[in-house]
Design a protein around this motif. Sequence first.
Motif: not given
Length: 276
Positions: A59-70
């Motif tokens: 979705c392109g959302r900014s995130t502090r942590k990545s889950f399940s490789q991206g």
Amino acid sequence: MHLHGHLRKLGTSHEQPVVYQLRLASAAATQALTELPLNPLLGQHIRLHFTGRINCIHCGRSTRKSFSQGYCYPCFTRLAECDTCLVRPETCHYQQGTCRDPGWGQQHCFRSHLVYLANTTGLKVGITRETGLATRWMDQGAVAALPLFRVQDRLASGRIESLLATELKDRTAWQAMLKNQVQPLDLVQEAQAVVARFEPVLQAMPDLDYQLLVEQPLYFEYPVLAYPDKVRSLNPEKTPCIEGQLMGIKGQYLLLDTGVINLRKHTGYEVEFSCH
């Protein structure tokens, strides 16, 4: 040489040795990629500066942590491709009517799958869709692999894998793989032994249709100047600037003289890459 973008998994081509490409997306969730051949950079000093920005590859959302490789957390909890049954296919719950996305399940799970044997750091069992088979093995750092059974869907492949995993490994010892501590194996002989041991059990399993395959192994060499004696994992969360002499590439890892980094694990991270 300077490149900037969001990391994707390394591209691979089955040649001897494996040919690798660094792949960077120009925007967070775009499919437009810049690809840089990595094999010619062996022995050179490379630098990856992680900017601290991480964006979901869906979705392109900014995130502090990545889950399940991206993926960001909302996509991780919502998308079918992030459900636990993708890691443990024997737990498929499509027939219970609880699939996160039945259309996605029909497209990706209800198609031919293979159960295979690979030599990564010894014999292991795994499953994959029939397309992109060599890519799967190169991503794992396998030195040899062959398909063993063909089944009609992902659930069936998971049932067979679970059975074989009662006696075979189903994970790669990644540190030993990066040290090239690989046992020499005759995969054809190993496959014959596995079939002799498990086929009577498979034949007794209800509603399981499978095809026994008679295949020769594929073999893989990797572009490595020197394997590390001790594996030091580099973490961009602690050290945003990762640099060193590129000593090799194996699986989805860059092997530097300063340590190793799994680029697939950091899919979606924004990075500035340079080489000199």
